[in-house]
Design an enzyme around this catalytic site. Sequence first.
Site, short mmCIF file in Angstrom:
data_model
loop_
_atom_site.label_atom_id
_atom_site.label_comp_id
_atom_site.label_asym_id
_atom_site.label_seq_id
_atom_site.Cartn_x
_atom_site.Cartn_y
_atom_site.Cartn_z
N CYS A 118 0.88 -1.17 0.00
CA CYS A 118 0.00 0.00 0.00
C CYS A 118 0.92 1.22 0.00
CB CYS A 118 -0.99 -0.03 1.17
SG CYS A 118 -0.24 -0.03 2.81
N HIS A 155 14.66 -13.88 12.19
CA HIS A 155 14.24 -13.87 13.60
C HIS A 155 12.73 -13.99 13.81
CE1 HIS A 155 18.11 -11.95 15.46
NE2 HIS A 155 18.36 -13.02 14.71
C1 RB5 Z 1 -4.23 5.15 0.78
O1 RB5 Z 1 -4.38 6.50 0.59
C2 RB5 Z 1 -3.25 4.88 1.93
O2 RB5 Z 1 -3.87 5.22 3.14
C3 RB5 Z 1 -2.82 3.44 1.92
O3 RB5 Z 1 -2.17 3.16 0.72
C4 RB5 Z 1 -1.85 3.01 3.01
O4 RB5 Z 1 -0.72 3.80 3.03
C5 RB5 Z 1 -2.45 2.79 4.34
O5 RB5 Z 1 -1.80 2.40 5.31
#
Ligand code: RB5
Length: 147
Positions: A66, A99
Amino acid sequence: MKIALASDHRGFEFKNKIGTFISELGHEVIDCGTSNGTDSVDYTDYGIEAARSVSRGESDRAVLICGTGLGMSLIANKVKGVRATVCHDLHTVEMSRRHNDANVLCLGADVVDHGLLEKKIKLWLETPFEGGRHARRVGKIMEAEGV
Ligand code: RB5
């Protein structure tokens, strides 16, 4: 190995790159989405699919991407049997395997050094768990979630 992959919109391009690289290394890739390109989606929906795939034994491990890696690690660690860690550099990648026996690698597309991406993935896939005293500690983590 079978490697589940998931990302949100922020990690979408990364997911495709990583998927190609993992396949080239001879592993099977299970793509859990997003398949919506860079359209905004919730990382939770895709991260949990990949984490469940590991938990059910359909995948050996998973890589989740993400923006920061943080949201993905939070959702993945809700799933039994999953040990997800956010790794920002080669040292944390290596230690998460040696670990912590991490079976899910969480990367942040906005923070990761793109130049080291393939090196990190290879290191994570190839580094063994050391066991010994670390097995006792990992056992305690599993015990805490009732596994
Ligand atoms: C999306 O905007 C963002 O919040 C997501 O990609 C991530 O970084 C969340 O932890």
